[in-house]
Write a protein that holds these residues in place. Structure first.
Motif, PDB file in Angstrom:
ATOM      1  N   ALA A  21       1.058  43.688  21.703  1.00 24.67           N
ATOM      2  CA  ALA A  21       0.346  44.307  20.579  1.00 24.67           C
ATOM      3  C   ALA A  21      -0.700  45.311  21.053  1.00 24.67           C
ATOM      4  CB  ALA A  21      -0.312  43.231  19.726  1.00 24.67           C
ATOM      5  N   ASP A  22      -1.333  45.013  22.205  1.00 21.85           N
ATOM      6  CA  ASP A  22      -2.395  45.906  22.711  1.00 21.85           C
ATOM      7  C   ASP A  22      -1.877  47.284  23.105  1.00 21.85           C
ATOM      8  OD1 ASP A  22      -4.016  43.837  22.482  1.00 21.85           O
ATOM      9  OD2 ASP A  22      -4.306  43.464  24.637  1.00 21.85           O
ATOM     10  N   CYS A  23      -0.568  47.360  23.317  1.00 17.15           N
ATOM     11  CA  CYS A  23      -0.007  48.621  23.837  1.00 17.15           C
ATOM     12  C   CYS A  23       0.413  49.561  22.725  1.00 17.15           C
ATOM     13  CB  CYS A  23       1.208  48.323  24.709  1.00 17.15           C
ATOM     14  SG  CYS A  23       0.798  47.306  26.100  1.00 17.15           S
ATOM     15  N   VAL A  24       0.293  49.134  21.464  1.00 15.63           N
ATOM     16  CA  VAL A  24       0.834  49.945  20.377  1.00 15.63           C
ATOM     17  C   VAL A  24      -0.251  50.259  19.352  1.00 15.63           C
ATOM     18  CG1 VAL A  24       2.620  50.044  18.573  1.00 15.63           C
ATOM     19  CG2 VAL A  24       3.079  48.822  20.712  1.00 15.63           C
ATOM     20  N   ASP A  25      -0.345  51.516  18.966  1.00 14.20           N
ATOM     21  CA  ASP A  25      -1.265  51.944  17.893  1.00 14.20           C
ATOM     22  C   ASP A  25      -0.448  52.403  16.703  1.00 14.20           C
ATOM     23  OD1 ASP A  25      -3.456  51.630  19.531  1.00 14.20           O
ATOM     24  OD2 ASP A  25      -3.699  53.782  19.952  1.00 14.20           O
ATOM     25  N   ASP A  26      -0.956  52.127  15.495  1.00 16.17           N
ATOM     26  CA  ASP A  26      -0.323  52.760  14.346  1.00 16.17           C
ATOM     27  C   ASP A  26      -0.893  54.177  14.209  1.00 16.17           C
ATOM     28  OD1 ASP A  26      -2.780  52.665  13.119  1.00 16.17           O
ATOM     29  OD2 ASP A  26      -2.319  50.902  11.903  1.00 16.17           O
ATOM     30  N   ALA A  27      -0.469  54.886  13.159  1.00 17.66           N
ATOM     31  CA  ALA A  27      -0.832  56.306  13.060  1.00 17.66           C
ATOM     32  C   ALA A  27      -2.344  56.515  13.063  1.00 17.66           C
ATOM     33  CB  ALA A  27      -0.221  56.898  11.795  1.00 17.66           C
ATOM     34  N   SER A  28      -3.073  55.693  12.286  1.00 23.23           N
ATOM     35  CA  SER A  28      -4.507  56.004  12.190  1.00 23.23           C
ATOM     36  C   SER A  28      -5.248  55.605  13.468  1.00 23.23           C
ATOM     37  CB  SER A  28      -5.134  55.379  10.933  1.00 23.23           C
ATOM     38  OG  SER A  28      -5.341  54.026  11.150  1.00 23.23           O
ATOM     39  N   LEU A  46       2.804  59.661  14.794  1.00 22.58           N
ATOM     40  CA  LEU A  46       3.460  58.496  14.184  1.00 22.58           C
ATOM     41  C   LEU A  46       2.791  57.209  14.669  1.00 22.58           C
ATOM     42  CD1 LEU A  46       6.838  58.028  13.125  1.00 22.58           C
ATOM     43  CD2 LEU A  46       6.530  56.700  15.199  1.00 22.58           C
ATOM     44  N   GLY A  47       2.294  57.262  15.899  1.00 23.52           N
ATOM     45  CA  GLY A  47       1.644  56.111  16.517  1.00 23.52           C
ATOM     46  C   GLY A  47       1.512  56.400  17.993  1.00 23.52           C
ATOM     47  N   ALA A  48       1.164  55.379  18.763  1.00 26.04           N
ATOM     48  CA  ALA A  48       1.059  55.580  20.214  1.00 26.04           C
ATOM     49  C   ALA A  48       1.535  54.335  20.934  1.00 26.04           C
ATOM     50  CB  ALA A  48      -0.390  55.892  20.601  1.00 26.04           C
ATOM     51  N   LEU A  49       2.101  54.566  22.123  1.00 30.70           N
ATOM     52  CA  LEU A  49       2.594  53.466  22.953  1.00 30.70           C
ATOM     53  C   LEU A  49       2.050  53.679  24.366  1.00 30.70           C
ATOM     54  CD1 LEU A  49       4.556  51.066  23.466  1.00 30.70           C
ATOM     55  CD2 LEU A  49       6.367  52.764  23.819  1.00 30.70           C
ATOM     56  N   ARG A  50       1.382  52.641  24.889  1.00 31.40           N
ATOM     57  CA  ARG A  50       0.827  52.747  26.245  1.00 31.40           C
ATOM     58  C   ARG A  50       1.679  51.911  27.208  1.00 31.40           C
ATOM     59  NH1 ARG A  50      -3.219  53.102  22.830  1.00 31.40           N
ATOM     60  NH2 ARG A  50      -3.255  50.882  22.358  1.00 31.40           N
ATOM     61  N   LEU A  51       2.243  52.562  28.204  1.00 33.28           N
ATOM     62  CA  LEU A  51       3.100  51.846  29.150  1.00 33.28           C
ATOM     63  C   LEU A  51       2.526  51.934  30.556  1.00 33.28           C
ATOM     64  CD1 LEU A  51       6.636  52.956  27.887  1.00 33.28           C
ATOM     65  CD2 LEU A  51       5.331  50.908  27.286  1.00 33.28           C
ATOM     66  N   SER A  52       2.796  50.885  31.346  1.00 33.57           N
ATOM     67  CA  SER A  52       2.225  50.905  32.689  1.00 33.57           C
ATOM     68  C   SER A  52       3.283  50.797  33.787  1.00 33.57           C
ATOM     69  CB  SER A  52       1.200  49.776  32.838  1.00 33.57           C
ATOM     70  OG  SER A  52       1.802  48.560  32.481  1.00 33.57           O
ATOM     71  N   GLN A  53       4.562  50.673  33.383  1.00 31.24           N
ATOM     72  CA  GLN A  53       5.612  50.592  34.417  1.00 31.24           C
ATOM     73  C   GLN A  53       6.773  51.520  34.071  1.00 31.24           C
ATOM     74  OE1 GLN A  53       6.837  46.479  34.620  1.00 31.24           O
ATOM     75  NE2 GLN A  53       4.679  45.870  34.461  1.00 31.24           N
ATOM     76  N   ALA A  54       7.351  52.122  35.114  1.00 29.50           N
ATOM     77  CA  ALA A  54       8.442  53.085  34.887  1.00 29.50           C
ATOM     78  C   ALA A  54       9.609  52.434  34.145  1.00 29.50           C
ATOM     79  CB  ALA A  54       8.899  53.652  36.225  1.00 29.50           C
ATOM     80  N   ALA A  55       9.924  51.177  34.489  1.00 29.92           N
ATOM     81  CA  ALA A  55      11.081  50.522  33.856  1.00 29.92           C
ATOM     82  C   ALA A  55      10.896  50.412  32.340  1.00 29.92           C
ATOM     83  CB  ALA A  55      11.286  49.145  34.467  1.00 29.92           C
ATOM     84  N   GLN A  56       9.631  50.278  31.911  1.00 33.39           N
ATOM     85  CA  GLN A  56       9.382  50.164  30.458  1.00 33.39           C
ATOM     86  C   GLN A  56       9.748  51.454  29.726  1.00 33.39           C
ATOM     87  OE1 GLN A  56       5.167  49.325  30.721  1.00 33.39           O
ATOM     88  NE2 GLN A  56       5.501  47.177  30.142  1.00 33.39           N
ATOM     89  N   LEU A  95       3.282  58.874  23.971  1.00 29.56           N
ATOM     90  CA  LEU A  95       3.586  57.960  25.070  1.00 29.56           C
ATOM     91  C   LEU A  95       2.509  58.153  26.131  1.00 29.56           C
ATOM     92  CD1 LEU A  95       5.852  56.008  25.812  1.00 29.56           C
ATOM     93  CD2 LEU A  95       7.039  57.911  26.900  1.00 29.56           C
ATOM     94  N   ASP A  96       1.586  57.206  26.188  1.00 30.93           N
ATOM     95  CA  ASP A  96       0.437  57.345  27.087  1.00 30.93           C
ATOM     96  C   ASP A  96       0.753  56.634  28.405  1.00 30.93           C
ATOM     97  OD1 ASP A  96      -1.905  57.117  28.481  1.00 30.93           O
ATOM     98  OD2 ASP A  96      -3.101  56.314  26.826  1.00 30.93           O
ATOM     99  N   LEU A  97       0.850  57.423  29.491  1.00 33.87           N
ATOM    100  CA  LEU A  97       1.232  56.858  30.792  1.00 33.87           C
ATOM    101  C   LEU A  97       0.028  56.768  31.735  1.00 33.87           C
ATOM    102  CD1 LEU A  97       4.592  58.830  31.179  1.00 33.87           C
ATOM    103  CD2 LEU A  97       4.212  56.578  30.168  1.00 33.87           C
ATOM    104  N   SER A  98      -1.175  56.856  31.165  1.00 30.95           N
ATOM    105  CA  SER A  98      -2.358  56.852  32.043  1.00 30.95           C
ATOM    106  C   SER A  98      -2.534  55.508  32.754  1.00 30.95           C
ATOM    107  CB  SER A  98      -3.623  57.218  31.262  1.00 30.95           C
ATOM    108  OG  SER A  98      -3.833  56.280  30.231  1.00 30.95           O
ATOM    109  N   GLY A  99      -1.849  54.471  32.257  1.00 29.41           N
ATOM    110  CA  GLY A  99      -1.944  53.156  32.915  1.00 29.41           C
ATOM    111  C   GLY A  99      -1.008  53.035  34.114  1.00 29.41           C
ATOM    112  N   MET A 100      -0.150  54.043  34.341  1.00 29.53           N
ATOM    113  CA  MET A 100       0.746  53.981  35.515  1.00 29.53           C
ATOM    114  C   MET A 100      -0.002  54.567  36.705  1.00 29.53           C
ATOM    115  SD  MET A 100       4.381  55.103  33.818  1.00 29.53           S
ATOM    116  CE  MET A 100       5.257  55.047  35.382  1.00 29.53           C
ATOM    117  N   LYS A 101      -0.676  53.711  37.436  1.00 28.62           N
ATOM    118  CA  LYS A 101      -1.681  54.188  38.393  1.00 28.62           C
ATOM    119  C   LYS A 101      -1.317  53.936  39.842  1.00 28.62           C
ATOM    120  CE  LYS A 101      -6.123  54.789  36.411  1.00 28.62           C
ATOM    121  NZ  LYS A 101      -6.076  56.134  36.869  1.00 28.62           N
TER     122      LYS A 101
END
Ligand SMILES: Cc1cc2nc3c(=O)[nH]c(=O)nc-3n(C[C@H](O)[C@H](O)[C@H](O)COP(=O)(O)OP(=O)(O)OC[C@H]3O[C@@H](n4cnc5c(N)ncnc54)[C@H](O)[C@@H]3O)c2cc1C
Length: 537
Positions: A21-28, A46-56, A95-101
């Motif tokens: 749930a922490d990885c997904v934002d709705d539009a607002s 539309l929303g946002a998704l934060r991913l931290s691994q390439a496989a995701q 698609l926010d990839l800033s967590g792929m560090k």
């Protein structure tokens, strides 16, 4: 394509189940986290998704593709002056990839590093410092919090010896819209070790397709780092008279031809631009046109000792090479340059200490200049810092943040970059400077001009249109000014190497055939509307 509210709700639910749930934002939520921009426009998310691994990423794209949901990838989302984190079209899932560090590998012998999207300039600086590896971070003026990967994908440039950041990329990997993986032919057939070392690979060169495009989501790049040289210096000089611009451009071109591996780059900045880095904006001295009148600029120039043009040249090499280069530069600029001086990091530290001893107004202005010089030297020595960022705050009447990293979009700064290529001829530089002066003044913008050498034949000129973001009138004028610069500049033979999200439509109108070709590539890959729709196509 617009996605219905019911499908969107189902989609966000599935994404939450899959990635947390922490990885997904709705539009607002997405709008408030990612919507701030230094420009005047707005894009609905539309929303946002934060991913931290390439496989995701493969999993996510395989879920989104059949629904036709477009994604817009960001690595640090600090594309200030070009749209910040905003997509070019409404309705994208960010698609926010800033967590792929992860720094995936580093060859300390050869100086090649492979990084994920979220690795910033500061992350690499810390890594190199910890291991005492003698290599330079490919820094930019955008500062420590910016990703290395996305700057290279935007074909950004900086001030260290390999200033063209995509030119330093030897290899990359990406996820395609259907979730499959892209690797180069050399990486697949010959092994990833070789691919990291040789950018052209074998067969058709395809890495470039992933720059300034939406053909895939890039998950790693390998970058060749410049070795820390024995010496780093900057050469500062001024032109006492505006009429010296043409011969100075010829001299700069000659230096770039003769010392290509010693000179990192040469900047020529007009008085307005240097003032923007040296003095607070004097709001109380605005003229009737909404800009500082010429007599105020002249008075400020006098007060801060800034002549019509200032040159800033970076030099890298051994002690003997630097000695030779100094001679060459002195000779090339004889009769043209005033106040020519060479400053090493040690000299900059000495100047800063000396300035501390001087009392009064003179002392405080010298302290500021010495501090900026010292920080600039750290920057050109590959140590990321925020020394260039205050420029974005010049016409922002609110106080700059203290104790937190600067973020011009969050802090309500107005900024649009007009960054056209200008042939390195004196006559072109003159025509360009006059055109920018005329056009910016017409829209109440200050003409802040820099010419930066990209090679021995062309400058990129960066014109920051800075304004108060909270003043709607100023924001609209800045946007109109940008459009006038883009179209007027084109008629005169000047065109940007990169544009912001709000200029994509104008670009499409100006290059319909080239855009149609991009569209065919996208269609072939299945990315037509799926990844960063509307960007450069
Ligand atoms: C004062 C100031 C000085 C600046 N100086 C410089 C400078 O010296 N040089 C310079 O180049 N810029 C400069 N900038 C402009 C800009 O801030 C930087 O270029 C910055 O690095 C771009 O933002 P980012 O790296 O966070 O990219 P992001 O916002 O993360 O990405 C930019 C775009 O690249 C694409 N992208 C990002 N990640 C991926 C991915 N993983 N896969 C596929 N596509 C992707 C997307 O289309 C995205 O919109 C400056 C800005 C300011 C305010």
């Amino acid at each position: 394509m617009s996605i219905s509210p019911a499908i969107t709700a189902d989609l966000l639910l599935s994404l939450r189940r899959q990635f947390g749930a922490d990885c997904v934002d709705d539009a607002s939520q997405a709008q408030s986290r990612y919507g701030a921009d230094t420009g005047a426009g707005r894009t609905d998310l539309l929303g946002a998704l934060r991913l931290s691994q390439a496989a995701q990423i493969s999993t996510a794209l395989a879920m989104l593709n059949p629904l036709g949901v477009p994604v817009h990838p960001i690595s640090s989302g600090h594309n200030w002056g070009y749209g910040t984190a905003r997509p070019a079209s409404d309705g994208c899932l960010l698609l926010d990839l800033s967590g792929m560090k992860r720094i995936l590998d580093f060859d300390a012998e050869l100086g090649v590093v492979s990084v994920e999207p979220g690795v910033t300039q500061q992350d690499l600086a810390d890594f190199l410092d910890q291991g005492r590896h003698p290599f330079l971070v490919p820094v930019t003026g955008a500062g420590p919090s910016c990703s290395l990967l996305s700057n290279a994908l935007e074909r950004g440039y900086g001030v260290t010896p390999i200033s063209d950041h995509f030119a330093a990329v030897t290899d990359l990997e990406a996820v395609l819209p259907d979730g499959s993986l892209y690797r180069s032919m050399l990486a697949e057939a010959g092994g990833s070790d070789l691919a990291r070392l040789y950018r052209w690979g074998i067969g058709a060169y395809t890495h470039g397709l992933f720059t300034q495009s939406g053909l895939g989501v890039v998950t790693r790049v390998s970058i060749l780092l410049a070795r820390r040289p024995e010496g780093t210096e900057v050469c500062l000089f001024s032109l006492r008279d505006d009429s010296l611009l043409e011969p100075a451009v010829a001299a700069v071109r000659g230096l770039m031809q003769r010392l290509p591996s010693t000179i990192g780059g040469i900047n020529l900045m007009n008085r307005h631009r240097v003032l923007a880095m040296s003095a607070p904006y004097p709001f109380e001295r605005l003229g009737p046109q909404g800009v500082l009148p010429p007599e105020v600029i002249a008075a400020l120039g006098q007060e801060y000792q800034i002549l019509p043009w200032t040159g800033f040249c970076t030099l890298y090499g051994s002690t003997a090479v630097l000695r030779g280069a100094r001679e060459e530069i002195r000779r090339a600029l004889r009769g043209l340059a005033s106040r020519l001086m060479f400053v090493s990091p040690r000299r900059a530290d000495q100047l800063a200490r000396l300035a501390k001893l001087l009392p009064g107004r003179m002392g405080s202005s010298l302290r500021r200049a010495a501090g900026t010089l010292r920080q600039s030297l750290q920057l050109v020595a590959g140590r990321p810092n925020e020394t260039a960022l205050p420029l974005a705050y010049w016409r922002n009447p609110r106080p700059q943040p203290e104790g937190v990293a600067r973020n011009p979009a969050r802090d309500g700064c107005g900024l649009l970059w007009y960054a056209p290529l200008v042939p390195m001829r004196g006559s072109d530089a003159r025509r360009f400077a006059e055109f920018v002066f005329r056009t910016t003044q017409q829209y109440g913008m200050e003409p802040l001009i820099t010419f930066t050498t990209l090679n021995q034949a062309v400058f990129d000129s960066t014109i920051p249109l800075v304004f108060d973001r909270q003043d709607d009138g100023a924001a609209a004028r800045a946007q109109a000014c940008y459009e006038a610069l883009l179209s007027g500049g084109r008629e005169l033979g000047f065109f940007p190497y990169r544009v912001g999200v709000d200029a994509m439509a104008q670009l499409r109108d100006l290059a319909p055939q080239a855009c149609a070709f991009q569209q065919r590539l996208r269609a072939g890959i299945g990315a037509e509307h799926l990844i960063a729709p509307g960007r450069y196509s």
